[in-house]
Design a protein around this motif. Sequence first.
Motif, mmCIF file in Angstrom:
data_model
loop_
_atom_site.group_PDB
_atom_site.id
_atom_site.type_symbol
_atom_site.label_atom_id
_atom_site.label_comp_id
_atom_site.label_asym_id
_atom_site.label_seq_id
_atom_site.Cartn_x
_atom_site.Cartn_y
_atom_site.Cartn_z
ATOM 1 N N ILE A 58 43.353 45.966 49.651
ATOM 2 C CA ILE A 58 44.085 47.201 49.959
ATOM 3 C C ILE A 58 44.170 48.077 48.712
ATOM 4 C CG2 ILE A 58 46.367 48.129 50.542
ATOM 5 C CD1 ILE A 58 46.661 45.673 52.432
ATOM 6 N N LYS A 59 44.495 47.461 47.569
ATOM 7 C CA LYS A 59 44.577 48.223 46.319
ATOM 8 C C LYS A 59 43.226 48.867 45.988
ATOM 9 C CE LYS A 59 48.256 45.565 44.179
ATOM 10 N NZ LYS A 59 48.617 44.654 43.070
ATOM 11 N N SER A 60 42.145 48.124 46.141
ATOM 12 C CA SER A 60 40.807 48.656 45.857
ATOM 13 C C SER A 60 40.449 49.791 46.799
ATOM 14 C CB SER A 60 39.752 47.552 45.984
ATOM 15 O OG SER A 60 39.939 46.563 45.026
ATOM 16 N N ALA A 61 40.780 49.632 48.064
ATOM 17 C CA ALA A 61 40.435 50.647 49.066
ATOM 18 C C ALA A 61 41.146 51.970 48.808
ATOM 19 C CB ALA A 61 40.770 50.137 50.460
ATOM 20 N N GLN A 62 42.310 51.929 48.192
ATOM 21 C CA GLN A 62 43.040 53.158 47.890
ATOM 22 C C GLN A 62 42.322 54.025 46.864
ATOM 23 O OE1 GLN A 62 46.842 51.514 46.772
ATOM 24 N NE2 GLN A 62 47.597 51.552 48.875
ATOM 25 N N LEU A 63 41.371 53.436 46.146
ATOM 26 C CA LEU A 63 40.626 54.159 45.115
ATOM 27 C C LEU A 63 39.297 54.708 45.610
ATOM 28 C CD1 LEU A 63 41.351 51.704 42.162
ATOM 29 C CD2 LEU A 63 42.527 53.864 42.683
ATOM 30 N N GLY A 64 38.999 54.501 46.900
ATOM 31 C CA GLY A 64 37.772 55.041 47.472
ATOM 32 C C GLY A 64 36.806 53.967 47.927
ATOM 33 N N ASP A 65 35.728 54.410 48.580
ATOM 34 C CA ASP A 65 34.754 53.488 49.175
ATOM 35 C C ASP A 65 34.087 52.575 48.151
ATOM 36 O OD1 ASP A 65 35.335 54.539 51.650
ATOM 37 O OD2 ASP A 65 33.511 55.761 51.776
ATOM 38 N N ALA A 66 33.638 53.136 47.033
ATOM 39 C CA ALA A 66 32.956 52.322 46.026
ATOM 40 C C ALA A 66 33.893 51.243 45.487
ATOM 41 C CB ALA A 66 32.429 53.193 44.891
ATOM 42 N N SER A 67 35.135 51.603 45.232
ATOM 43 C CA SER A 67 36.109 50.624 44.746
ATOM 44 C C SER A 67 36.399 49.571 45.805
ATOM 45 C CB SER A 67 37.418 51.318 44.341
ATOM 46 O OG SER A 67 37.228 52.066 43.171
ATOM 47 N N ALA A 68 36.408 49.968 47.068
ATOM 48 C CA ALA A 68 36.640 49.008 48.147
ATOM 49 C C ALA A 68 35.516 47.984 48.203
ATOM 50 C CB ALA A 68 36.768 49.736 49.488
ATOM 51 N N VAL A 69 34.271 48.438 48.048
ATOM 52 C CA VAL A 69 33.118 47.527 48.066
ATOM 53 C C VAL A 69 33.199 46.570 46.880
ATOM 54 C CG1 VAL A 69 30.612 47.385 47.791
ATOM 55 C CG2 VAL A 69 31.605 49.043 49.380
ATOM 56 N N ILE A 70 33.421 47.101 45.685
ATOM 57 C CA ILE A 70 33.494 46.272 44.478
ATOM 58 C C ILE A 70 34.675 45.309 44.579
ATOM 59 C CG2 ILE A 70 33.878 46.280 41.977
ATOM 60 C CD1 ILE A 70 31.040 47.171 42.964
ATOM 61 N N GLY A 71 35.797 45.779 45.070
ATOM 62 C CA GLY A 71 36.963 44.905 45.232
ATOM 63 C C GLY A 71 36.686 43.768 46.194
ATOM 64 N N THR A 72 35.956 44.056 47.263
ATOM 65 C CA THR A 72 35.600 43.018 48.239
ATOM 66 C C THR A 72 34.660 41.999 47.610
ATOM 67 O OG1 THR A 72 35.879 44.561 50.077
ATOM 68 C CG2 THR A 72 34.557 42.590 50.497
ATOM 69 N N LEU A 73 33.649 42.477 46.893
ATOM 70 C CA LEU A 73 32.711 41.566 46.242
ATOM 71 C C LEU A 73 33.426 40.709 45.192
ATOM 72 C CD1 LEU A 73 29.577 43.879 45.819
ATOM 73 C CD2 LEU A 73 30.041 42.204 47.632
ATOM 74 N N ARG A 74 34.331 41.318 44.444
ATOM 75 C CA ARG A 74 35.082 40.592 43.416
ATOM 76 C C ARG A 74 35.895 39.467 44.048
ATOM 77 N NH1 ARG A 74 38.567 44.301 41.889
ATOM 78 N NH2 ARG A 74 37.111 45.327 40.495
ATOM 79 N N GLU A 75 36.590 39.771 45.121
ATOM 80 C CA GLU A 75 37.387 38.750 45.811
ATOM 81 C C GLU A 75 36.496 37.679 46.421
ATOM 82 O OE1 GLU A 75 40.831 38.205 46.068
ATOM 83 O OE2 GLU A 75 40.709 39.625 44.425
ATOM 84 N N ALA A 76 35.379 38.097 46.996
ATOM 85 C CA ALA A 76 34.483 37.152 47.665
ATOM 86 C C ALA A 76 33.843 36.176 46.682
ATOM 87 C CB ALA A 76 33.396 37.907 48.431
ATOM 88 N N LEU A 77 33.553 36.640 45.485
ATOM 89 C CA LEU A 77 32.919 35.791 44.483
ATOM 90 C C LEU A 77 33.920 34.955 43.687
ATOM 91 C CD1 LEU A 77 30.139 38.201 43.239
ATOM 92 C CD2 LEU A 77 29.793 35.965 44.305
ATOM 93 N N GLY A 78 35.149 35.394 43.641
ATOM 94 C CA GLY A 78 36.187 34.632 42.938
ATOM 95 C C GLY A 78 35.822 34.385 41.485
#
Length: 118
Positions: A58-78
Amino acid sequence: MTTQQKSAAAKRRPDDKPYDFNLDAVKAEAEMTPWVVVHAGRRWTFEHMRALNIMPLIKSAQLGDASAVIGTLREALGEQWADFEEVGLPQWKAQKLFEAYQTHCGLQPGESLASPES
């Protein structure tokens, strides 16, 4: 008994009903298998999107699409994220990676995790 005490007593939950919904009892409706990718000669394991902690997303998505993608990848990779970030990823590959990841997780490319499941 004062009016304030009566109001507080009226709002109290009955002893036999300590909660309305038991989130601890909720189980996933489908298996959420991790997704394994080869990049830069290494294997990377991404947790299933629906298994990720939604709060950082949610925090990443508030910064825009690119941040949402990077935030998702970051969480997914741990714990793998720091190594993945060090290896680097061209933007054109990032788009293909994310689209394939969404497909693995049962989403259409461009679909949000918040979208209702079909």
